[in-house]
Write an enzyme that holds these catalytic residues in place. Structure first.
Site, PDB file in Angstrom:
ATOM      1  N   ASP A 369     -64.523  68.404  92.520  1.00 26.24           N
ATOM      2  CA  ASP A 369     -64.486  69.846  92.360  1.00 26.24           C
ATOM      3  C   ASP A 369     -65.929  70.347  92.412  1.00 26.24           C
ATOM      4  O   ASP A 369     -66.872  69.553  92.352  1.00 26.24           O
ATOM      5  CB  ASP A 369     -63.828  70.164  91.014  1.00 26.24           C
ATOM      6  CG  ASP A 369     -63.546  71.643  90.855  1.00 26.24           C
ATOM      7  OD1 ASP A 369     -63.476  72.343  91.872  1.00 26.24           O
ATOM      8  OD2 ASP A 369     -63.402  72.097  89.713  1.00 26.24           O
ATOM      9  N   ASP A 560     -61.978  68.887  86.103  1.00 23.93           N
ATOM     10  CA  ASP A 560     -61.819  69.166  84.670  1.00 23.93           C
ATOM     11  C   ASP A 560     -60.601  68.477  84.081  1.00 23.93           C
ATOM     12  O   ASP A 560     -60.414  68.475  82.873  1.00 23.93           O
ATOM     13  CB  ASP A 560     -61.756  70.668  84.403  1.00 23.93           C
ATOM     14  CG  ASP A 560     -60.582  71.343  85.107  1.00 23.93           C
ATOM     15  OD1 ASP A 560     -59.660  70.629  85.548  1.00 23.93           O
ATOM     16  OD2 ASP A 560     -60.592  72.577  85.207  1.00 23.93           O
ATOM     17  N   ASP A 564     -56.648  70.885  87.603  1.00 21.11           N
ATOM     18  CA  ASP A 564     -56.412  70.094  88.809  1.00 21.11           C
ATOM     19  C   ASP A 564     -55.474  68.922  88.550  1.00 21.11           C
ATOM     20  O   ASP A 564     -55.551  67.901  89.235  1.00 21.11           O
ATOM     21  CB  ASP A 564     -57.753  69.580  89.353  1.00 21.11           C
ATOM     22  CG  ASP A 564     -58.649  70.710  89.813  1.00 21.11           C
ATOM     23  OD1 ASP A 564     -58.179  71.557  90.586  1.00 21.11           O
ATOM     24  OD2 ASP A 564     -59.814  70.751  89.391  1.00 21.11           O
TER      25      ASP A 564
END
Length: 666
Positions: A369, A560, A564
């Site tokens: 990410d 995180d 996700d």
């Protein structure tokens, strides 16, 4: 103080049970600590425990040396027959009796072909054919191997306990202005804890003092102190670095982040790597086979050898039994994985099982990410361009207006200005939705917002500033363009190094983000990530992940661990960054990086590779040496001494090799 015990050390066929006992029991005593591993061994062996651990082997060794001296050097006439047998039996008993007891216990529990059974048969058989010194020596060296095993397991557990179990037993609380000493486990939510310089925090809580500096090494592996501000969360295990601080408890002692991490480490070893599972199954099949092969070596030659001598073939069979013990494998493999988990914990990385050490060793693609992983996740001023005014005045006027805004971008400007706007007079501030703010500062008309605001006010400006991938805050003073402030989510200092090191390891990096694509591409270009995608909703991330998957490619996703979750489920290893900030990340991810450093991804891969390397070194060494000596033993070319080396010697080498990972630097 360490507890002492008279119980014998657990032997290597129970190493899986021994190692996979919880590294730290968080609820055994009044303080939530336990010094005992459940087998009578303290995690930190005291002098008394060490004496009891070594005493049987020392006694047997001294008696064996006396016996060998009488046999081969002094040769007294009285040291023969029954007296000689009784002497060697006495020498055998300190190390042999515990093993024979364990053999009987194992047989009662249905496990006939145990390590204890093999060693019992081999050594009693040696006595039966008159090889008394060799019978004692085999059991003695076996006991020495078990001592090294116990020390290795104890050391691994102690390392993890010292690393993680940082909670103090007591804390000072403030009640009606008075200081009271209270057991940490009894501190209630809402109570105020006073923490002096150098003291460890016992609970999670909110900082009531204006600022405080804490050493977070026990939790994150970072030795550099971190400064916290009033209202921010501080966690159990952190050490106050400077002035006296006040913290309001927000969780019970047993529910702190550190307690959750301890629990996770305890449970980690239950998720075994495929190699571990294979060896356990292999040992259960392998051991009965070698017992029957030993019987065949002893009895079958009767039908094929002209001058069959039972004693000689029994001796060969006993040698075969000693060599064939799977001690080195059963000890060193789980110990290697346990050491890997401990090494990772020492580096601020928590693996939820040894299976993920194997996964990380084989990772070929890291999907990451952007926000909060490769970037700080906090807006900061990156650049200021002023026109017809100084940068100081531009930021002063801008921050003065932004004080009336609640937008995080405004907060970034205010933070950058650091109070320079406090001596100005602000009035008539008005927010224009979707555009920005207008108002008066020190009698001048100020407009702060995006380029749409300038267009709306018919203020001319350089159109190129609107082409930036990052956020531009344009400023007009008295209806004239005065410059702009570039705001961006700052890239983490070690992000570029992380991508470069992953590439050196042969690992490709892909970035997936919900942020606008122009920003994602700009960040990816700076980090030299060749493949990146922005403007992705969660379902689009899943589609991209499915497109990246292939049968022979192991993928790790770094994010995180909450928003996700679908992508984490698709990955072979889900890695949560900054896991201390969220309970959910600890629950969701397979691996938790306790601070916000992306370079820990590289560290996790290196630890996985090192662990796998050591495990396979031990497997190869054990099989090779045992195969060679088994052949020599069956052919009558190896004695009981070579058999001892093939079993206990290789086990000792495997243990020492497995312990290397605990001292490795990554």
């Amino acid at each position: 103080m360490a507890k002492s015990t008279n119980k014998p050390a657990k032997k290597c066929c129970s190493i899986d049970e021994e190692i996979h006992k919880p590294a730290v029991n968080i609820s055994d005593d009044d303080h939530g600590h336990s010094d005992d591993d459940g087998h009578g061994h303290s995690h930190d062996l005291g002098d008394q425990s060490k004496v009891q651990l070594f005493a049987p082997a020392v006694i047997s060794f001294l008696l064996l040396m006396i016996g060998i001296s009488l046999d081969y050097y002094f040769k007294p006439e009285w040291f023969t027959d029954n007296l000689r047998l009784i002497f060697y039996i006495i020498a055998y008993m300190p190390v042999g009796l515990p093993v024979l007891k364990e053999a009987v216990t194992s047989i009662k529990q249905g496990d006939v072909f145990s390590e204890f059974f093999l060693m019992g048969i081999a050594t009693i058989g040696a006595f039966a054919i008159g090889e008394y010194p060799e019978g004692v020596a085999v059991m003695l060296f076996y006991a020495i191997g078990e001592i090294f095993q116990t020390l290795a397991v104890t050391r691994a557990k102690t390392n993890i306990k010292k690393l993680l179990d940082q909670r103090p037993d007591e804390a000072t609380i403030i009640v009606d202005g008075n200081q009271l000493l209270k057991k940490a486990k009894d501190i209630a939510i809402g109570e105020v804890v006073q923490l002096k310089s150098g003291e460890k925090l016992a609970i999670d809580g909110i900082l009531l003092s204006e600022t405080a500096s804490f050493n977070t090494a026990a939790l994150t592996g970072e030795s550099t102190p971190t400064t916290f501000k009033k209202g921010e969360m501080v966690l159990a295990g952190m050490i106050n670095s400077q002035t006296v601080s006040l913290i309001e408890s927000t969780t019970a002692f047993e529910d702190t982040k550190l307690s959750r991490i301890l629990q996770m480490v305890q449970e980690a070893s239950s998720k075994k790597a495929p190699t571990e599972l294979f060896i356990r199954k292999f040992a259960k099949i392998y051991t009965p086979i070698v017992v029957f092969l030993a019987l065949a070596i002893c009895l079958l030659p009767y039908f094929f050898v002209d001058e069959y001598i039972f004693r000689d073939w029994l001796y060969r069979a006993l040698i075969f039994l000693v060599i064939s013990c799977p001690c080195a494998l059963v000890i060193s493999i789980p110990l290697g994985y346990f050491g890997g988990i401990g090494a990772a914990s020492r580096n601020g990385i928590l693996f939820k099982g040894s299976v993920f050490l194997d996964v990380m060793a084989s990772i070929g693609l890291v999907v990451t990410d952007k926000t909060g992983t490769m970037t700080e996740g906090v807006f900061k001023v990156q650049n200021i361009e002023s026109v017809g005014i100084s940068e100081e005045d531009l930021i002063k006027y801008t921050a003065a207006i932004e004080h009336k805004s609640t937008h995080p971008i405004g907060a970034a400007i205010i933070e950058y200005a650091k109070g320079s706007e406090t001596n100005v007079e602000v009035s008539e501030v008005e927010e224009i939705a979707g555009h920005g703010l207008i108002g008066r500062v020190d009698g001048r008309n100020i407009a702060v917002g995006n380029t749409k605001l300038l267009d709306k006010l018919n203020i001319s400006y350089d159109k190129q500033i609107g082409e930036s991938a990052f956020t531009i805050i344009a400023v007009a003073i008295d209806n004239k363009y005065a410059g702009h402030v570039l705001i961006a989510d700052q890239i983490k200092t070690d992000a570029a190094l992380t991508v470069a090191e992953l590439k050196k390891l042969g690992v490709r990096t892909v970035m997936l983000s919900g942020d606008k694509d122009a920003v994602v591409q700009a960040v990816a270009k700076e980090l030299k990530i060749e493949e990146s995608y922005g403007d992705l909703l969660p379902e689009h991330k899943v589609e991209k992940m499915e497109g990246l998957k292939s049968p022979n490619l192991k993928i790790a996703f770094v994010g995180d661990g909450v928003n996700d979750a679908p992508v984490v489920a698709l990955a072979d290893a889900g890695i949560a960054m900054g896991g201390l900030g969220s309970d959910a990340t600890i629950e969701t991810a397979d691996i938790v990086i306790q601070n916000d450093q992306p370079y820990k991804i590289v560290t996790a891969i290196k630890i996985g590779k090192k662990t796998k390397q050591i495990v396979w070194q031990n497997i190869s060494m054990a099989f090779l040496v045992k195969a060679v000596v088994l052949i020599l033993g069956a052919g009558g070319l190896a004695t009981m001494w070579e058999a001892v080396f093939a079993d206990v010697g290789v086990a000792l080498l495997a243990i020492l090799n497995a312990m290397r990972i605990q001292n490795s630097k990554f």
